[in-house]
Design a protein around this motif. Structure first.
Motif, short mmCIF file in Angstrom:
data_model
loop_
_atom_site.label_atom_id
_atom_site.label_comp_id
_atom_site.label_asym_id
_atom_site.label_seq_id
_atom_site.Cartn_x
_atom_site.Cartn_y
_atom_site.Cartn_z
N VAL A 33 0.79 2.07 2.83
CA VAL A 33 1.65 1.53 3.88
C VAL A 33 1.28 0.07 4.16
CG1 VAL A 33 2.26 1.69 6.32
CG2 VAL A 33 2.16 3.76 4.92
N ARG A 34 -0.02 -0.20 4.28
CA ARG A 34 -0.47 -1.57 4.54
C ARG A 34 0.00 -2.51 3.44
NH1 ARG A 34 -4.00 -4.66 2.65
NH2 ARG A 34 -5.15 -3.12 1.44
N LEU A 35 -0.16 -2.08 2.19
CA LEU A 35 0.27 -2.91 1.05
C LEU A 35 1.78 -3.12 1.05
CD1 LEU A 35 -1.98 -1.36 -1.72
CD2 LEU A 35 -2.08 -3.73 -0.93
N ALA A 36 2.52 -2.05 1.29
CA ALA A 36 3.99 -2.15 1.28
C ALA A 36 4.48 -3.10 2.36
CB ALA A 36 4.61 -0.77 1.45
N LEU A 37 3.88 -3.01 3.55
CA LEU A 37 4.28 -3.90 4.64
C LEU A 37 3.93 -5.35 4.33
CD1 LEU A 37 3.34 -1.71 7.73
CD2 LEU A 37 5.65 -2.21 6.85
N ALA A 38 2.76 -5.57 3.75
CA ALA A 38 2.35 -6.93 3.38
C ALA A 38 3.27 -7.50 2.31
CB ALA A 38 0.90 -6.94 2.90
N GLU A 39 3.62 -6.68 1.35
CA GLU A 39 4.53 -7.13 0.28
C GLU A 39 5.92 -7.40 0.84
OE1 GLU A 39 4.02 -7.85 -3.07
OE2 GLU A 39 1.92 -7.77 -2.46
N ARG A 40 6.37 -6.58 1.77
CA ARG A 40 7.69 -6.80 2.37
C ARG A 40 7.73 -8.14 3.07
NH1 ARG A 40 9.04 -3.32 7.35
NH2 ARG A 40 7.64 -4.90 8.16
N PHE A 55 11.54 -3.33 -0.16
CA PHE A 55 12.06 -2.60 1.00
C PHE A 55 12.13 -1.10 0.68
CE2 PHE A 55 15.62 -1.06 3.62
CZ PHE A 55 15.14 -1.38 4.87
N HIS A 56 12.57 -0.75 -0.53
CA HIS A 56 12.68 0.65 -0.95
C HIS A 56 11.32 1.33 -0.95
CE1 HIS A 56 13.83 4.22 -3.14
NE2 HIS A 56 12.90 3.96 -4.02
N ILE A 57 10.27 0.63 -1.43
CA ILE A 57 8.93 1.21 -1.44
C ILE A 57 8.51 1.58 -0.01
CG2 ILE A 57 6.48 0.76 -1.86
CD1 ILE A 57 7.33 -0.97 -4.22
N GLY A 58 8.82 0.72 0.94
CA GLY A 58 8.47 0.98 2.31
C GLY A 58 9.10 2.27 2.84
N PHE A 59 10.31 2.59 2.39
CA PHE A 59 10.98 3.79 2.85
C PHE A 59 10.34 5.06 2.29
CE2 PHE A 59 14.55 1.17 4.26
CZ PHE A 59 14.78 1.78 5.48
#
Length: 170
Positions: A147-154, A163-167
């Motif tokens: 989650v931390r990585l996905a938010l940082a990448e977003r 955005f899709h990974i975050g979902f």
């Protein structure tokens, strides 16, 4: 836009127009064509395209990865491992290490798979947080870090794929 026939005609023109003095761009186009065949379920046609790209540029990593994916689809896990190992040796991409781990796992090499997955984590943390986040999500592990990585990448990339990974975590 979903018009595969026109896409193939355009790619054919690009292949025919390639500069034989600089083979890498032509090999890239051939790989893109092979991916179209693979997307349509024509693994044999895709494999021929990947082989054509390898004739143009020996050990070309995208073509080796393509051949590895074909081997996976056909259940030839030993061949898939060979292709992914060769590709990873040429280009240390996190996604390729992930594919190598999956192929080794399917081939029954748990220790080899764990070794490749360790590369996914090590290199993903260093160079490719988005792929590492997708790896964690797919493997259902290290969810807090994912989650931390996905938010940082977003925040950095702000694109549809990220955005899709975050979902996947919601």
């Amino acid at each position: 836009s979903g018009d595969a026939a026109t896409a193939k005609k355009i790619v054919r023109k690009a292949i025919d127009a390639r500069d034989h003095r600089d083979p890498e761009p032509g090999a890239w186009v051939v790989v893109q064509a092979a991916l179209m065949f693979q997307g349509e379920g024509d693994e044999d046609g895709a494999d021929k395209g990947f082989e054509m790209a390898l004739q143009m540029v020996p050990e070309y990593p995208p073509a080796l990865v393509g051949r590895g994916r074909v081997a996976l689809a056909k259940g030839d896990f030993k061949r898939a491992v060979e292709m992914f190992e060769r590709a990873y040796k040429q280009s240390l991409l996190v996604e390729t290490a992930w594919l190598l781990g999956d192929a080794r796992s399917l081939a029954g090499d748990r220790a080899g798979a764990d070794e490749a997955y360790a590369l996914v984590v090590k290199d993903g943390r260093r160079t490719d947080g988005r792929t590492l986040a997708a790896f964690y999500a797919t493997k259902n592990r290290d969810i807090d870090e994912a989650v931390r990585l996905a938010l940082a990448e977003r925040d950095v990339r702000d694109d549809l794929y990220t955005f899709h990974i975050g979902f996947e975590f919601l």
